[in-house]
Design a protein around this motif. Structure first.
Motif, short mmCIF file in Angstrom:
data_model
loop_
_atom_site.label_atom_id
_atom_site.label_comp_id
_atom_site.label_asym_id
_atom_site.label_seq_id
_atom_site.Cartn_x
_atom_site.Cartn_y
_atom_site.Cartn_z
N ALA A 11 0.84 -1.20 0.00
CA ALA A 11 0.00 0.00 0.00
C ALA A 11 0.87 1.26 0.00
N ALA A 12 1.97 1.22 0.74
CA ALA A 12 2.88 2.37 0.77
C ALA A 12 3.49 2.61 -0.60
N LEU A 13 3.79 1.56 -1.31
CA LEU A 13 4.41 1.69 -2.62
C LEU A 13 3.40 1.93 -3.75
N ALA A 14 2.12 1.88 -3.42
CA ALA A 14 1.06 2.01 -4.43
C ALA A 14 0.71 3.47 -4.71
N HIS A 15 1.65 4.35 -4.51
CA HIS A 15 1.45 5.77 -4.83
C HIS A 15 2.65 6.22 -5.65
N PRO A 16 2.44 6.93 -6.75
CA PRO A 16 3.55 7.28 -7.63
C PRO A 16 4.71 8.01 -6.94
N THR A 17 4.40 8.95 -6.07
CA THR A 17 5.47 9.70 -5.39
C THR A 17 6.28 8.80 -4.48
N ARG A 18 5.60 7.94 -3.73
CA ARG A 18 6.32 7.05 -2.80
C ARG A 18 7.10 5.99 -3.56
N LEU A 53 7.11 10.32 3.14
CA LEU A 53 8.19 9.64 3.86
C LEU A 53 7.65 8.94 5.10
N ALA A 54 6.72 9.56 5.78
CA ALA A 54 6.14 8.95 6.98
C ALA A 54 5.42 7.65 6.64
N VAL A 55 4.74 7.61 5.51
CA VAL A 55 4.04 6.39 5.09
C VAL A 55 5.05 5.27 4.81
N LEU A 56 6.13 5.60 4.11
CA LEU A 56 7.17 4.61 3.83
C LEU A 56 7.83 4.12 5.12
N ALA A 57 8.06 5.03 6.03
CA ALA A 57 8.67 4.65 7.31
C ALA A 57 7.74 3.75 8.11
#
Length: 109
Positions: A11-18, A53-57
Motif C-alpha cells: 500500500a505504501a508503494l502504491a502511490h507514484p510519489t512514494r 516519507l512517513a508512510v514509507l517509514a
C-alpha cells in the motif's frame, strides 16, 4: 513477513510519489539521499513530501539517520528482500527452474 506487513508495504508503494522515492533510495544505497534531495527530485513541497516519507517509514521500507544537520533517508533493503521473498516464495508450485529467468535478470543489474 506476515500478510499484514506485506499489505502495508505494498500500500505504501502504491502511490507514484512514494514508489519513485523508494526506487531513488534503492538506487542510492548504501549512502542514501538527504530529505532535501528527495524533495527536489519529487518537485513537491517539504511538508507534502514528509507525509509520503512517513508512510514509507510506517511500512518499514525506510530508515532515517541524522548526519550533522541533515536527515539521510535510506531504503531498508532487508524489508525489500522480505517483501520480494514473501511474494515469490511459493512461486510455480516449488519449481525453482521457472523462477531462474527472474533471478538471472536481477543478478545482471
Amino acid at each position: 513477513m506476515t500478510n499484514d506487513a506485506a499489505l502495508l508495504a505494498l500500500a505504501a508503494l502504491a502511490h507514484p510519489t512514494r514508489l519513485d522515492a523508494f526506487r531513488q533510495l534503492v538506487q542510492h544505497e548504501p549512502e542514501g539521499l538527504s530529505t532535501g534531495q528527495l524533495v527536489d527530485l519529487s518537485g513537491l513541497t517539504q511538508s507534502t513530501f514528509s507525509t509520503h516519507l512517513a508512510v514509507l517509514a510506517k511500512a518499514g521500507l525506510l530508515q532515517t539517520e541524522k548526519r550533522g544537520r541533515r536527515f539521510i533517508q535510506r531504503a531498508d533493503i532487508d524489508a525489500l528482500r522480505a517483501l520480494m521473498l514473501f511474494l515469490a516464495r511459493d512461486c510455480c508450485q516449488g519449481r525453482a527452474e521457472l523462477c531462474e529467468p527472474l533471478l538471472a535478470e536481477l543478478a545482471c543489474c
